[in-house]
Design a protein around this motif. Structure first.
Motif, PDB file in Angstrom:
ATOM      1  N   ASP A  75       0.834  -1.184   0.000  1.00  0.00           N
ATOM      2  CA  ASP A  75       0.000   0.000   0.000  1.00  0.00           C
ATOM      3  C   ASP A  75       0.883   1.254   0.000  1.00  0.00           C
ATOM      4  O   ASP A  75       1.792   1.390   0.834  1.00  0.00           O
ATOM      5  CB  ASP A  75      -0.904  -0.004   1.227  1.00  0.00           C
ATOM      6  CG  ASP A  75      -1.780   1.224   1.300  1.00  0.00           C
ATOM      7  OD1 ASP A  75      -2.741   1.314   0.531  1.00  0.00           O
ATOM      8  OD2 ASP A  75      -1.462   2.100   2.142  1.00  0.00           O
ATOM      9  N   ALA A  76       0.638   2.175  -0.919  1.00  0.00           N
ATOM     10  CA  ALA A  76       1.484   3.361  -1.064  1.00  0.00           C
ATOM     11  C   ALA A  76       1.462   4.236   0.185  1.00  0.00           C
ATOM     12  O   ALA A  76       2.491   4.779   0.600  1.00  0.00           O
ATOM     13  CB  ALA A  76       1.041   4.170  -2.289  1.00  0.00           C
ATOM     14  N   ALA A  77       0.296   4.375   0.801  1.00  0.00           N
ATOM     15  CA  ALA A  77       0.199   5.195   2.008  1.00  0.00           C
ATOM     16  C   ALA A  77       0.999   4.570   3.152  1.00  0.00           C
ATOM     17  O   ALA A  77       1.665   5.279   3.917  1.00  0.00           O
ATOM     18  CB  ALA A  77      -1.257   5.368   2.405  1.00  0.00           C
ATOM     19  N   ALA A  78       0.942   3.243   3.273  1.00  0.00           N
ATOM     20  CA  ALA A  78       1.705   2.559   4.316  1.00  0.00           C
ATOM     21  C   ALA A  78       3.206   2.708   4.082  1.00  0.00           C
ATOM     22  O   ALA A  78       3.981   2.871   5.027  1.00  0.00           O
ATOM     23  CB  ALA A  78       1.317   1.088   4.365  1.00  0.00           C
ATOM     24  N   MET A  79       3.626   2.680   2.830  1.00  0.00           N
ATOM     25  CA  MET A  79       5.046   2.871   2.522  1.00  0.00           C
ATOM     26  C   MET A  79       5.500   4.279   2.903  1.00  0.00           C
ATOM     27  O   MET A  79       6.582   4.459   3.486  1.00  0.00           O
ATOM     28  CB  MET A  79       5.309   2.606   1.035  1.00  0.00           C
ATOM     29  CG  MET A  79       5.119   1.155   0.619  1.00  0.00           C
ATOM     30  SD  MET A  79       5.387   0.888  -1.163  1.00  0.00           S
ATOM     31  CE  MET A  79       7.158   1.115  -1.270  1.00  0.00           C
ATOM     32  N   ARG A  80       4.682   5.273   2.614  1.00  0.00           N
ATOM     33  CA  ARG A  80       5.046   6.646   2.986  1.00  0.00           C
ATOM     34  C   ARG A  80       5.133   6.790   4.496  1.00  0.00           C
ATOM     35  O   ARG A  80       6.074   7.401   5.025  1.00  0.00           O
ATOM     36  CB  ARG A  80       4.028   7.637   2.414  1.00  0.00           C
ATOM     37  CG  ARG A  80       4.120   7.816   0.897  1.00  0.00           C
ATOM     38  CD  ARG A  80       3.316   9.044   0.459  1.00  0.00           C
ATOM     39  NE  ARG A  80       1.894   8.878   0.755  1.00  0.00           N
ATOM     40  CZ  ARG A  80       1.009   8.341  -0.065  1.00  0.00           C
ATOM     41  NH1 ARG A  80       1.405   7.879  -1.256  1.00  0.00           N
ATOM     42  NH2 ARG A  80      -0.262   8.254   0.276  1.00  0.00           N
ATOM     43  N   ALA A  81       4.183   6.222   5.209  1.00  0.00           N
ATOM     44  CA  ALA A  81       4.178   6.324   6.669  1.00  0.00           C
ATOM     45  C   ALA A  81       5.385   5.635   7.282  1.00  0.00           C
ATOM     46  O   ALA A  81       5.914   6.082   8.314  1.00  0.00           O
ATOM     47  CB  ALA A  81       2.877   5.734   7.218  1.00  0.00           C
ATOM     48  N   SER A  82       5.839   4.555   6.670  1.00  0.00           N
ATOM     49  CA  SER A  82       6.963   3.796   7.233  1.00  0.00           C
ATOM     50  C   SER A  82       8.275   4.574   7.190  1.00  0.00           C
ATOM     51  O   SER A  82       9.223   4.231   7.890  1.00  0.00           O
ATOM     52  CB  SER A  82       7.129   2.470   6.476  1.00  0.00           C
ATOM     53  OG  SER A  82       7.575   2.694   5.137  1.00  0.00           O
TER      54      SER A  82
ATOM     55  N   GLU B 243       8.547   7.845   7.960  1.00  0.00           N
ATOM     56  CA  GLU B 243       8.468   9.054   8.771  1.00  0.00           C
ATOM     57  C   GLU B 243       9.512   9.102   9.881  1.00  0.00           C
ATOM     58  O   GLU B 243       9.992  10.177  10.240  1.00  0.00           O
ATOM     59  CB  GLU B 243       7.062   9.195   9.351  1.00  0.00           C
ATOM     60  CG  GLU B 243       5.996   9.480   8.289  1.00  0.00           C
ATOM     61  CD  GLU B 243       4.595   9.530   8.854  1.00  0.00           C
ATOM     62  OE1 GLU B 243       4.441   9.274  10.072  1.00  0.00           O
ATOM     63  OE2 GLU B 243       3.654   9.831   8.081  1.00  0.00           O
ATOM     64  N   SER B 244       9.893   7.962  10.431  1.00  0.00           N
ATOM     65  CA  SER B 244      10.867   7.954  11.531  1.00  0.00           C
ATOM     66  C   SER B 244      12.293   8.177  11.053  1.00  0.00           C
ATOM     67  O   SER B 244      13.177   8.500  11.844  1.00  0.00           O
ATOM     68  CB  SER B 244      10.804   6.620  12.282  1.00  0.00           C
ATOM     69  OG  SER B 244      11.294   5.557  11.460  1.00  0.00           O
ATOM     70  N   GLY B 245      12.542   7.972   9.761  1.00  0.00           N
ATOM     71  CA  GLY B 245      13.885   8.100   9.221  1.00  0.00           C
ATOM     72  C   GLY B 245      14.695   6.820   9.267  1.00  0.00           C
ATOM     73  O   GLY B 245      15.794   6.764   8.710  1.00  0.00           O
ATOM     74  N   GLU B 246      14.179   5.770   9.904  1.00  0.00           N
ATOM     75  CA  GLU B 246      14.924   4.507   9.981  1.00  0.00           C
ATOM     76  C   GLU B 246      14.839   3.725   8.676  1.00  0.00           C
ATOM     77  O   GLU B 246      15.791   3.060   8.283  1.00  0.00           O
ATOM     78  CB  GLU B 246      14.391   3.654  11.138  1.00  0.00           C
ATOM     79  CG  GLU B 246      14.986   2.250  11.234  1.00  0.00           C
ATOM     80  CD  GLU B 246      16.496   2.219  11.448  1.00  0.00           C
ATOM     81  OE1 GLU B 246      17.123   1.187  11.116  1.00  0.00           O
ATOM     82  OE2 GLU B 246      17.055   3.213  11.939  1.00  0.00           O
ATOM     83  N   LEU B 247      13.716   3.804   7.987  1.00  0.00           N
ATOM     84  CA  LEU B 247      13.502   3.046   6.758  1.00  0.00           C
ATOM     85  C   LEU B 247      13.321   4.003   5.591  1.00  0.00           C
ATOM     86  O   LEU B 247      12.633   5.025   5.706  1.00  0.00           O
ATOM     87  CB  LEU B 247      12.255   2.172   6.897  1.00  0.00           C
ATOM     88  CG  LEU B 247      11.815   1.361   5.676  1.00  0.00           C
ATOM     89  CD1 LEU B 247      12.834   0.275   5.349  1.00  0.00           C
ATOM     90  CD2 LEU B 247      10.438   0.745   5.904  1.00  0.00           C
ATOM     91  N   ARG B 248      13.958   3.701   4.470  1.00  0.00           N
ATOM     92  CA  ARG B 248      13.709   4.457   3.253  1.00  0.00           C
ATOM     93  C   ARG B 248      13.524   3.474   2.096  1.00  0.00           C
ATOM     94  O   ARG B 248      14.182   2.437   2.033  1.00  0.00           O
ATOM     95  CB  ARG B 248      14.837   5.444   2.952  1.00  0.00           C
ATOM     96  CG  ARG B 248      16.169   4.814   2.590  1.00  0.00           C
ATOM     97  CD  ARG B 248      17.209   5.879   2.248  1.00  0.00           C
ATOM     98  NE  ARG B 248      18.512   5.280   2.000  1.00  0.00           N
ATOM     99  CZ  ARG B 248      18.923   4.847   0.817  1.00  0.00           C
ATOM    100  NH1 ARG B 248      18.117   4.945  -0.236  1.00  0.00           N
ATOM    101  NH2 ARG B 248      20.124   4.318   0.665  1.00  0.00           N
ATOM    102  N   TRP B 249      12.625   3.825   1.204  1.00  0.00           N
ATOM    103  CA  TRP B 249      12.384   3.026   0.010  1.00  0.00           C
ATOM    104  C   TRP B 249      13.233   3.576  -1.126  1.00  0.00           C
ATOM    105  O   TRP B 249      13.401   4.790  -1.267  1.00  0.00           O
ATOM    106  CB  TRP B 249      10.903   3.034  -0.352  1.00  0.00           C
ATOM    107  CG  TRP B 249      10.082   2.404   0.727  1.00  0.00           C
ATOM    108  CD1 TRP B 249       9.376   3.046   1.703  1.00  0.00           C
ATOM    109  CD2 TRP B 249       9.923   1.011   0.973  1.00  0.00           C
ATOM    110  NE1 TRP B 249       8.770   2.149   2.544  1.00  0.00           N
ATOM    111  CE2 TRP B 249       9.096   0.883   2.128  1.00  0.00           C
ATOM    112  CE3 TRP B 249      10.392  -0.140   0.352  1.00  0.00           C
ATOM    113  CZ2 TRP B 249       8.732  -0.355   2.646  1.00  0.00           C
ATOM    114  CZ3 TRP B 249      10.026  -1.376   0.879  1.00  0.00           C
ATOM    115  CH2 TRP B 249       9.204  -1.471   2.002  1.00  0.00           C
ATOM    116  N   ALA B 250      13.790   2.674  -1.930  1.00  0.00           N
ATOM    117  CA  ALA B 250      14.786   3.080  -2.930  1.00  0.00           C
ATOM    118  C   ALA B 250      14.414   2.668  -4.344  1.00  0.00           C
ATOM    119  O   ALA B 250      15.277   2.556  -5.212  1.00  0.00           O
ATOM    120  CB  ALA B 250      16.150   2.501  -2.552  1.00  0.00           C
TER     121      ALA B 250
END
Length: 374
Positions: free
Chosen positions: A184-191, A193-200
């Motif tokens: 889910d795109a919204a779930a990916m964006r929310a993940s 927010e903390s800065g620990e995870l980034r999508w590449a």
């Protein structure tokens, strides 16, 4: 005369420790562990850093991108040291390129086949292959068999919640018959927010290369390791193989495969400075956890924090388990008790156990002996 590891170890300890008492009396832990040594191990996530076990495919479960994610240890259960998850899915399920800012990840293929993009590498991993993924290194994976299962170790305390938050709570223990594999795109964006995870993004296309590497890097770097390979040491009738050593994780953890035959219980002991996790892969282990006896089967985990009295006994003619130890302060133990070993199977006629070398360095090793073998 040849000894098994357990009989030789027991004989050495009885002769040098319990009869004479000198070594044990001089080598004392830095603090009192009596409270944790009275904790009963239960099959549940405790929410605090105490010993526990989780049976295979239980724990906290989520459905993420068509895969059953089983969280078997969270940061709050381990004192923020590490987390353990398994991913189970069918052909085509997986995760796009992503990277963790601070968490060192490790993947071990328990079953099936996994296509892995790791840094600049593109690999086809089979059962028994291992991958080490330092912080900041992008990776992605896609499952290439109808049932693929992957063990996922992660340092720190953020990975399980981030991965679980990408999906939904799940009552099942295996992947569903059919599943939507897109995130889910919204779930990916929310993940992020903390800065620990980034999508590449999407991994590049091309032909994956079968894993054949047999050596460990000298420094922290992403790598894959073929099944059965690594840095091997033999002690009596058991072989200890480093899948990951302290050099490869900046001292954060060790990943050690142990293989051996059925035998007796090793002597109970505890560690003061590191936590140990037992994850059986083949055969079964009779284990002691404080005053408790339990059986660990393939896919179970047993979490042994510092101070917890423990011991194990292999029950099958071929038994294999992974131990994750964090931090990596126990690196020298296997090098001390073992000798470098080229074969890939434990010896049928084992030589003498050199526990005398351990006793000579006992003040340097995080090992405390507490009693005779059970």
């Amino acid at each position: 005369m040849s000894f098994t590891l357990r009989k030789a170890l027991a004989a050495a300890l009885i002769a040098t420790t319990w009869s004479l008492g000198a070594v044990a009396s001089e080598h004392q832990p830095p603090r009192d562990f009596s409270a944790i040594q009275h904790v009963e191990l239960r099959n549940e996530l405790p929410g605090r850093a105490i010993p526990f076990f989780i049976k295979a495919d239980e724990g906290e479960r989520h459905l993420v991108a068509g895969m059953a994610l089983s969280v078997m240890a969270r940061g709050q259960d381990t004192g923020q040291l590490y987390e353990v998850m398994t991913w189970t899915g069918g052909k085509g399920a997986g995760l796009p390129l992503h990277a963790f800012a601070t968490s060192h990840q490790a993947l071990y293929v328990m079953d099936g086949q996994l296509e892995l993009w790791l840094g600049n590498g593109h690999w086809l991993m089979n059962k028994g292959d291992y991958a080490s993924i330092p912080p900041g290194v992008p990776f992605a994976f896609t499952m290439r068999a109808h049932r693929t299962k992957v063990l996922n170790w992660a340092t720190g305390s953020a990975s399980a919640a981030l991965m679980g938050g990408l999906g939904q709570p799940y009552a099942g223990h295996v992947q569903p018959e059919t599943a939507v594999v897109a995130l889910d795109a919204a779930a990916m964006r929310a993940s992020q927010e903390s800065g620990e995870l980034r999508w590449a993004g999407t991994p590049r296309q091309g032909k994956a290369i079968a894993v054949t590497n047999a050596t460990l890097p000298a420094t922290v770097a992403p790598y894959v390791l073929a099944s059965g390979e690594g840095e091997r040491f033999v002690a009596g009738d058991q072989v200890f193989t480093y899948l990951g050593n302290g050099n490869g994780s900046a001292g954060k953890f060790l990943a050690v495969m142990t293989e051996g035959p059925a035998g007796d219980m090793i002597p109970p002991h505890f560690h003061a400075l590191h936590t140990e996790v037992f994850f059986p892969l083949e055969g079964t282990l009779n284990m002691i956890g404080n005053a408790q006896k339990l059986m660990a089967e393939p896919g179970d985990i047993v979490h042994i924090p510092a101070g917890t009295i423990h011991a194990y006994q292999m029950n099958r003619h071929y038994t294999k388990f992974i131990g994750f130890l964090t931090p990596g302060v126990f690196d020298d133990f296997f090098r001390t008790i073992g000798d470098p070993y080229q074969p890939h199977m434990f010896p049928q006629n084992p030589g003498p156990l050199r526990f005398d070398r351990v006793l000579e360095k006992l003040d340097e090793l995080d090992l405390y002996l507490v009693g005779k073998p059970q």
